[in-house]
Design a protein around this motif. Structure first.
Motif: not given
Length: 299
Positions: A251, A254-255, A257-264, A267
């Protein structure tokens, strides 16, 4: 002017020689991986079975039972209700934010890698403590293992074994094993010579001195090495996710590569929680062991 021409030609000649050497080495390693890769992969099948079995056990066990076991281990290691309560709250938070499965997968990787590092590292540290020649031979190798960028480990391992859990485990172990080897060696070498002489005077042989005197006295230093090994293994989680290792690292990747701040962020914090829990448990155990040993000596 002639000298200038020679200076401009020499680097080109040197580069061509280097290219030939690199090509030869690349070809040799590629041929080796094609010839023996399958046999080496089969050799690691028991390790893969252990890893998968441990991961399935953690995932199949009810969450409350996993938390109860971890809290019990933390209490037995530290005798601290505050630490056990903190561990319970941390794992409740991990489950609440939907990271339980990834956390269990990461825990299985870390525990298996740490166990493998201990099984290989402590005997090597003991051998180093007995031989100055072996120490001089291994210290440069350990320096390289600790200072080489983590991504570099992935290249030969992936070429040899492909993508999957085992290449990730091997890369993590190679990166994380030096502290337990170094500090086992250091801890045994720091044992007071007069204590060893007293044990010898009472008729203790080498094995008895090792198990009854040297290892107990060196235990705090060895535990510090195990602690550092766990921390370094956790730091490799995200890197290992690049070659298919499941867990909290995927995750985070993934965060990125996709700029998902909260996910990164979540985790990443879960990895920090694991690091703090393992750190506190191992340090508390080492501290209690040292206090118990000092109390026994005082008596």
């Amino acid at each position: 002017m002639a000298d200038s021409g020679w200076l401009t030609e020499f680097p080109e000649m040197e580069r061509s020689d280097l290219r030939a050497i690199r090509k030869t080495l690349d070809t040799a390693y590629r041929d080796f991986s094609r010839s023996y890769g399958e046999q080496i992969e089969n050799f690691f099948d028991p390790l893969l079975s252990l890893l998968i079995g441990f991961e399935q056990l953690l995932l199949a066990t009810p969450w409350w039972l996993v938390i109860a076991v971890i809290c019990s281990i933390s209490y037995l290691a530290s005798r601290s209700l505050r630490l056990s309560l903190g561990v319970a709250i941390a794992f409740f938070a991990i489950g609440y934010f939907g990271m339980w499965e990834d956390t269990m997968q990461t825990m299985s990787i870390i525990l298996v890698c740490t166990l493998l590092a201990i099984i290989l590292g402590i005997p090597l540290g003991i051998l180093m403590s007995r031989s100055d020649r072996l120490q001089k031979l291994l210290i440069p190798l350990l320096d390289v293992m600790q200072t080489m960028p983590a991504f570099v480990y992935l290249i030969p391992v992936v070429m040899l074994l492909g993508i999957g859990r085992i290449p990730g485990v091997l890369a993590v172990v190679i990166y994380a094993i030096p502290p337990v080897i170094r500090l086992t060696n250091l801890g045994i070498r720091l044992v007071d010579k007069s204590v060893l002489e007293a044990a010898t005077a009472f008729g203790a042989g080498y094995l008895k001195r090792l198990t009854s005197v040297q290892l107990p006295l060196a235990l705090p230093t060895i535990m510090a090495g195990i602690n550092q090994t766990i921390m370094m293994a956790l730091s490799m989680v995200v890197v290992a996710s690049m070659i298919g290792v499941k867990g909290l690292g995927q995750p985070v990747l993934k965060s990125i590569t996709n700029q998902y701040f909260t996910l990164g962020l979540l985790n990443g914090l879960a990895i920090v929680v694991l690091a703090i829990v393992f750190d506190r448990i191992s340090q508390s155990y080492a501290r209690r062991s040292q206090q118990h040993l000092q109390g026994g000596n005082h008596e």
